[in-house]
Design a protein around this motif. Structure first.
Motif: not given
Length: 159
Positions: A131-155
């Motif tokens: 479960r902890d590995i799944e939580l860590r992996d999810s956090a890492m996926k969310l980091m990548e998603m936030r980068k994309k969202i951040g780029a979109e928010m710049e507009a």
């Protein structure tokens, strides 16, 4: 001692001063409780003063009523060099029955800082259970998603 306690739970009663115009606990009050629990968890893990860098993915699942017993559970689910991803779940119940139900959940990123307000290293958290590995992996996926969202928010920030 830093690096030992990765979880904390805060419990209290929702007060009349927390109510919104609809008669339920105000979302801003819930967000404050989340921030307090995230800080306590991050400071406990790092042994340092911490600041909120990000709060996201907040989902208000069901309302909290005045007089409810509220429980805010926070746990470290990923550590970077100076940051900690804290998974949070808010549960509430009528204290007479106390069948807690999830009301809100989200992730908050806290950064440890030194006396000059500069980011400073935190102990690494290494997941052990599946479960902890799944939580860590999810956090890492969310980091990548936030980068994309951040780029979109710049507009929206710099038209």
């Amino acid at each position: 001692m830093a690096g030992l306690d990765r979880e904390i739970t805060l419990r209290f009663l929702a007060e009349p001063t927390d109510v919104n115009f609809g008669g339920k606990v105000h979302g801003g009050a819930v967000m404050k409780w989340i921030d307090l629990a995230a800080y306590a968890c991050a400071a406990g893990w790092s042994g340092k003063y911490c600041i909120t860098a990000y709060a996201g993915g907040i989902r208000f699942v069901r309302p909290i009523l005045v007089g409810n017993m509220v429980e805010v559970c926070a746990k470290v689910i990923y550590t970077g060099r100076t940051s900690m991803h804290i998974g949070l779940e808010v549960k509430a119940c009528d204290p007479k029955f106390c069948q807690r139900e999830t009301t809100t959940h989200c992730i908050v990123i806290m950064v440890a800082v030194d006396e000059d307000g500069q980011p400073t290293p935190v102990p690494e958290w290494v997941p052990v259970t599946q479960r902890d590995i799944e939580l860590r992996d999810s956090a890492m996926k969310l980091m990548e998603m936030r980068k994309k969202i951040g780029a979109e928010m710049e507009a929206h920030i710099h038209p």
